[in-house]
Every structure is written in structure tokens, then in C-alpha cells.
Design a protein around this motif. Structure first.
Motif, PDB file in Angstrom:
ATOM      1  N   ASP B  10       0.832  -1.208   0.000  1.00  0.00           N
ATOM      2  CA  ASP B  10       0.000   0.000   0.000  1.00  0.00           C
ATOM      3  C   ASP B  10       0.866   1.256   0.000  1.00  0.00           C
ATOM      4  O   ASP B  10       0.610   2.210  -0.739  1.00  0.00           O
ATOM      5  N   ARG B  13       2.582   1.720  -3.314  1.00  0.00           N
ATOM      6  CA  ARG B  13       1.645   2.234  -4.321  1.00  0.00           C
ATOM      7  C   ARG B  13       1.490   3.749  -4.215  1.00  0.00           C
ATOM      8  O   ARG B  13       1.284   4.432  -5.208  1.00  0.00           O
ATOM      9  N   ALA B  14       1.575   4.228  -2.997  1.00  0.00           N
ATOM     10  CA  ALA B  14       1.412   5.666  -2.778  1.00  0.00           C
ATOM     11  C   ALA B  14       2.702   6.429  -3.064  1.00  0.00           C
ATOM     12  O   ALA B  14       2.780   7.632  -2.817  1.00  0.00           O
ATOM     13  N   ARG B  17       9.131   4.982  -1.776  1.00  0.00           N
ATOM     14  CA  ARG B  17      10.222   4.147  -2.311  1.00  0.00           C
ATOM     15  C   ARG B  17      10.839   3.272  -1.230  1.00  0.00           C
ATOM     16  O   ARG B  17      11.312   2.167  -1.489  1.00  0.00           O
ATOM     17  N   PHE B  20       8.904   0.092  -0.992  1.00  0.00           N
ATOM     18  CA  PHE B  20       9.209  -0.829  -2.090  1.00  0.00           C
ATOM     19  C   PHE B  20      10.579  -1.459  -1.877  1.00  0.00           C
ATOM     20  O   PHE B  20      10.781  -2.657  -2.104  1.00  0.00           O
ATOM     21  N   GLN B  21      11.497  -0.645  -1.416  1.00  0.00           N
ATOM     22  CA  GLN B  21      12.844  -1.155  -1.132  1.00  0.00           C
ATOM     23  C   GLN B  21      12.785  -2.289  -0.100  1.00  0.00           C
ATOM     24  O   GLN B  21      13.453  -3.319  -0.239  1.00  0.00           O
ATOM     25  N   VAL B  24      11.589  -5.462  -1.696  1.00  0.00           N
ATOM     26  CA  VAL B  24      12.646  -6.088  -2.511  1.00  0.00           C
ATOM     27  C   VAL B  24      13.613  -6.841  -1.615  1.00  0.00           C
ATOM     28  O   VAL B  24      13.919  -8.021  -1.853  1.00  0.00           O
ATOM     29  N   ILE B  25      14.063  -6.167  -0.566  1.00  0.00           N
ATOM     30  CA  ILE B  25      15.057  -6.793   0.311  1.00  0.00           C
ATOM     31  C   ILE B  25      14.486  -8.049   0.964  1.00  0.00           C
ATOM     32  O   ILE B  25      15.156  -9.065   1.100  1.00  0.00           O
ATOM     33  N   GLN B  50      15.796  -9.213 -11.053  1.00  0.00           N
ATOM     34  CA  GLN B  50      15.653  -7.757 -11.082  1.00  0.00           C
ATOM     35  C   GLN B  50      14.445  -7.349 -11.924  1.00  0.00           C
ATOM     36  O   GLN B  50      13.652  -6.496 -11.533  1.00  0.00           O
ATOM     37  N   GLU B  51      14.327  -7.974 -13.076  1.00  0.00           N
ATOM     38  CA  GLU B  51      13.204  -7.666 -13.952  1.00  0.00           C
ATOM     39  C   GLU B  51      11.883  -7.987 -13.263  1.00  0.00           C
ATOM     40  O   GLU B  51      10.892  -7.263 -13.427  1.00  0.00           O
ATOM     41  N   PHE B  53      11.159  -7.695 -10.123  1.00  0.00           N
ATOM     42  CA  PHE B  53      10.796  -6.602  -9.207  1.00  0.00           C
ATOM     43  C   PHE B  53      10.410  -5.331  -9.971  1.00  0.00           C
ATOM     44  O   PHE B  53       9.540  -4.585  -9.523  1.00  0.00           O
ATOM     45  N   VAL B  54      11.046  -5.108 -11.091  1.00  0.00           N
ATOM     46  CA  VAL B  54      10.664  -3.940 -11.897  1.00  0.00           C
ATOM     47  C   VAL B  54       9.220  -4.106 -12.390  1.00  0.00           C
ATOM     48  O   VAL B  54       8.416  -3.173 -12.332  1.00  0.00           O
ATOM     49  N   HIS B  57       6.823  -3.549  -9.580  1.00  0.00           N
ATOM     50  CA  HIS B  57       6.632  -2.119  -9.294  1.00  0.00           C
ATOM     51  C   HIS B  57       5.666  -1.474 -10.280  1.00  0.00           C
ATOM     52  O   HIS B  57       4.795  -0.705  -9.889  1.00  0.00           O
ATOM     53  N   ALA B  61      -0.408  -1.366  -8.816  1.00  0.00           N
ATOM     54  CA  ALA B  61      -1.827  -0.995  -8.767  1.00  0.00           C
ATOM     55  C   ALA B  61      -2.728  -2.177  -9.100  1.00  0.00           C
ATOM     56  O   ALA B  61      -3.902  -2.182  -8.735  1.00  0.00           O
ATOM     57  N   ASP B  62      -2.163  -3.181  -9.789  1.00  0.00           N
ATOM     58  CA  ASP B  62      -2.976  -4.346 -10.170  1.00  0.00           C
ATOM     59  C   ASP B  62      -3.043  -5.396  -9.073  1.00  0.00           C
ATOM     60  O   ASP B  62      -3.827  -6.339  -9.165  1.00  0.00           O
TER      61      ASP B  62
END
Lengths: 157, 207
Positions: B10, B13-14, B17, B20-21, B24-25, B50-51, B53-54, B57, B61-62
Motif C-alpha cells: 500500500d 503504491r502511494a 520508495r 518498495f525497497q 525487494v530486500i 531484477q526484472e 521486481f521492476v 513495481h 496498482a494491479d
């Protein structure tokens, strides 16, 4: 096809993955087949080992640059946060999206109505042009019936 | 743990970063492990992870939260890994999936090396750790379609139905392919045991 050819691939199924009749037949076969029971024991003994081995391999790698690189790529691709938030809000509240989509249409309709219904038809179409001659100002209104010259008080008198 | 993931999603999404980090970790190693298991090459697995996680990101929203974040990101990673493999390979699927009598040779009673070596209590042990490493190593020697189905089953935990849908094959083919994959794995571990690594153990299949 021997019974083992049929049943061996079924060994290692999780509960619920086989139909009840199939699971029952497999259990009956296992009760009488040493080879398939040994295979079942092998699978049970190895359960989780592959995942563990791969995760151990991953753990040996230095992940320090990983997240930075991902964030760098994401930063290049990321849409504006405001746009992202709008999309998210629209997904969560579809009525908001419908309202936003209809707003421009409503504005156009309102404008058309205002022009059509907005008081005197002559004045609605009128454009005023101000002319200056020898120091005196004269206003000419272009109406749909032709130009209307507004005379100064002095000229009228 | 999972509630934390959802909160981080959540926040990400807002536009946070940091959130999101953190995601990933938290998941990077398992995502990499899945990719590594399927594509085999460490550098390619790194790129695939890596791809993944990209992509995550750009599709935050989906994400509706119907499944866990972990399930979602692993699914993306395995899709990307399989796509990468399919671009490279030209496997002989049919011949690899057919099950013949001869395939059962060598899986009879008395050859349960893993079960024997690990005994009745296959808990934490040096041998178990070593076998896990050997198994990951042996995975790299399997054909691509066997690597992918084993990883999807063992790391992603997919059911037969899910495997069938993911790989576009019948449920019967799923069971057959898994059997072949495990049998090949057993053969490879048997060869390892034959080189004289842990006494009394080291061979077997995998479940």
C-alpha cells in the motif's frame, strides 16, 4: 503397463490432488508394493531439500547492489506519483473515475446550453468593435442582423 | 509477516520508495533462488530477478491481495524465467514426458539411498545440508523442462492443477514430468554418492 508404471508417478501427491478413487487405489497398491513404498520414502526424505539448497546458494551471493539497481531502474520507469495515486484512487472508487470521465462532457453540455439559452439571441451573438474617429469613440456592435452603431450622447442630441 | 507485506505494498503504491525497497530486500533471495533453479545461469537469474521486481513495481496498482505478495512476485519471476528458457531452448518435450516400463528401473526397493542415509529423523544435520547443496547443483544438470517443474513444485509450492495451468500441459503430463525429473535427480545424486561422499548416503530422488 504394470501397476507400478501407473502408480509410481502418483506417489508424492499432496492431499486433495488426486481424486478419491485414485488416492484409494494408490494406497491399496502401496500396501502391496515394496518398490513404490521405497520410492515414497525417498520423496519424503528429500522433501524440502531442493528449496533449501537453492536458498543456500542464493544466500551465498552478495545482494548489496541488487536493490539499488532495481530502484534505479524503477526510478527511470516510474510514472509521476500523482498519476499513480489517481489511478489507484480510481481503481478503489470506480464512481470517482466515472465522475472524472463525465466532467469534461458535462462542461461542454453546460456551455452549449448557456450559449443557446443565455438571454437575448442578438446579444448572445454580438461582438463589439470600438472605432475612434477624430478624438471621438464610436462603438459598433456586430449582431446577426448587421452592424449596430451606438452613438454618443452628444451625437444623439 | 504477510500483513506487513500488504502494508508495504500500500505504501509503495502511494509512492513510498522505502516501502518498495523493503519489499525487494525481503523477497530478493527467494526470487533469485527460483530464477536460478529454472534458468541455471547465475547472471541470467540475477537479471530475471531484477526484472521481476521492476515488473512488480509497474503493476503494483494491479495487485489485489487475493494471493500473498510472495506468491505474486514468485509467479512473475517464474514466468520470466520460463520465458527466458523458451527463448533459448528447443526441448524434446514429448520424448521426455513419455513414461515407459524402463523408466521404473532403478527405483525399486533397496535403492532408497536418501531415505536410508537420512534415517527416520531427517531433521537438521550436516548430511542433510550437504545433500541440499548437491541437489541444487544437480538441478543444473537436468533438462530445462525438468528444472522448471521441480522449482515450481518445490519452491513455489504449486499444485498439480496449478502446474498444469502454468505450463500449459495436462495434469497427467505434470505427474509424469515430475516423476521423470525426480528420477533423474535421484540418478545424479546416486552418482554423487558413488564418488564416495557421505558414507552410507548421498543418493536418491527428491520430493
Amino acid at each position: 503397463m504394470s501397476d507400478c508404471t501407473h502408480y509410481r508417478p502418483l506417489v508424492g501427491s499432496r492431499p486433495g490432488e488426486l481424486a478419491a478413487a485414485e488416492a484409494g487405489a494408490l494406497a491399496a497398491h502401496l500396501a502391496t508394493c515394496d518398490g513404490c513404498r521405497a520410492w515414497e520414502a525417498e520423496l519424503a526424505a528429500a522433501d524440502g531439500l531442493l528449496a533449501r539448497g537453492l536458498l543456500a546458494e542464493a544466500a551465498r551471493r552478495d545482494f548489496a547492489p541488487f536493490v539499488d539497481r532495481v530502484l534505479e531502474r524503477v526510478g527511470r520507469r516510474a510514472p509521476a506519483p500523482l498519476l499513480e495515486r489517481l489511478v489507484l484512487a480510481f481503481r478503489r472508487h470506480p464512481a470517482l473515475a466515472i465522475g472524472a470521465a463525465l466532467a469534461p462532457i458535462a462542461a461542454v453540455v453546460a456551455l452549449v446550453l448557456a450559449l443557446r439559452l443565455g438571454g437575448d439571441g442578438d446579444l448572445a451573438d454580438a461582438r463589439a468593435v470600438q472605432l475612434t474617429t477624430e478624438g471621438g469613440a464610436t462603438t459598433v456592435i456586430q449582431s446577426k442582423d448587421g452592424p449596430v452603431v451606438l452613438l454618443d450622447d452628444d451625437e444623439e442630441s | 509477516m504477510e500483513a506487513d507485506d500488504l502494508a508495504l505494498v500500500d505504501a509503495a503504491r502511494a509512492g513510498d520508495r522505502g516501502a518498495f525497497q523493503a519489499l525487494v530486500i525481503r523477497h530478493q533471495r527467494k526470487v533469485y533462488a527460483v530464477a536460478l533453479g529454472i534458468v541455471k545461469d547465475p547472471d541470467q537469474a540475477w537479471d530475471v530477478a531484477q526484472e521481476a521486481f521492476v515488473r512488480v513495481h509497474s503493476h503494483l496498482a494491479d495487485f489485489k491481495g487475493d494471493s500473498s505478495f510472495s506468491t505474486w512476485v514468485l509467479r512473475i519471476a517464474s514466468h520470466l524465467s520460463i520465458d527466458a528458457l523458451r527463448r533459448e531452448r528447443n526441448d524434446r518435450r514429448a520424448s521426455l514426458d513419455d513414461l515407459h516400463e524402463a523408466d521404473l528401473a532403478g527405483t525399486g526397493a533397496g535403492e532408497g539411498i536418501l531415505a536410508t542415509a537420512l534415517g527416520a529423523d531427517p531433521g537438521e544435520s550436516a548430511l542433510r545440508k550437504e545433500l541440499a547443496g548437491k541437489m541444487a547443483e544437480a538441478l543444473g544438470q537436468l533438462p530445462a523442462i525438468h528444472r522448471e517443474i521441480l522449482v515450481l513444485r518445490e519452491l513455489e509450492g504449486l499444485s498439480y492443477e496449478e502446474l498444469a495451468a502454468r505450463l500449459g500441459i495436462q495434469k497427467g503430463t505434470v505427474m509424469s514430468r515430475l516423476f521423470h525429473a525426480r528420477k533423474k535427480m535421484q540418478a545424479l545424486l546416486g552418482a554423487y554418492a558413488g564418488r564416495g561422499a557421505p558414507p552410507g548416503g548421498g543418493g536418491g530422488s527428491h520430493g
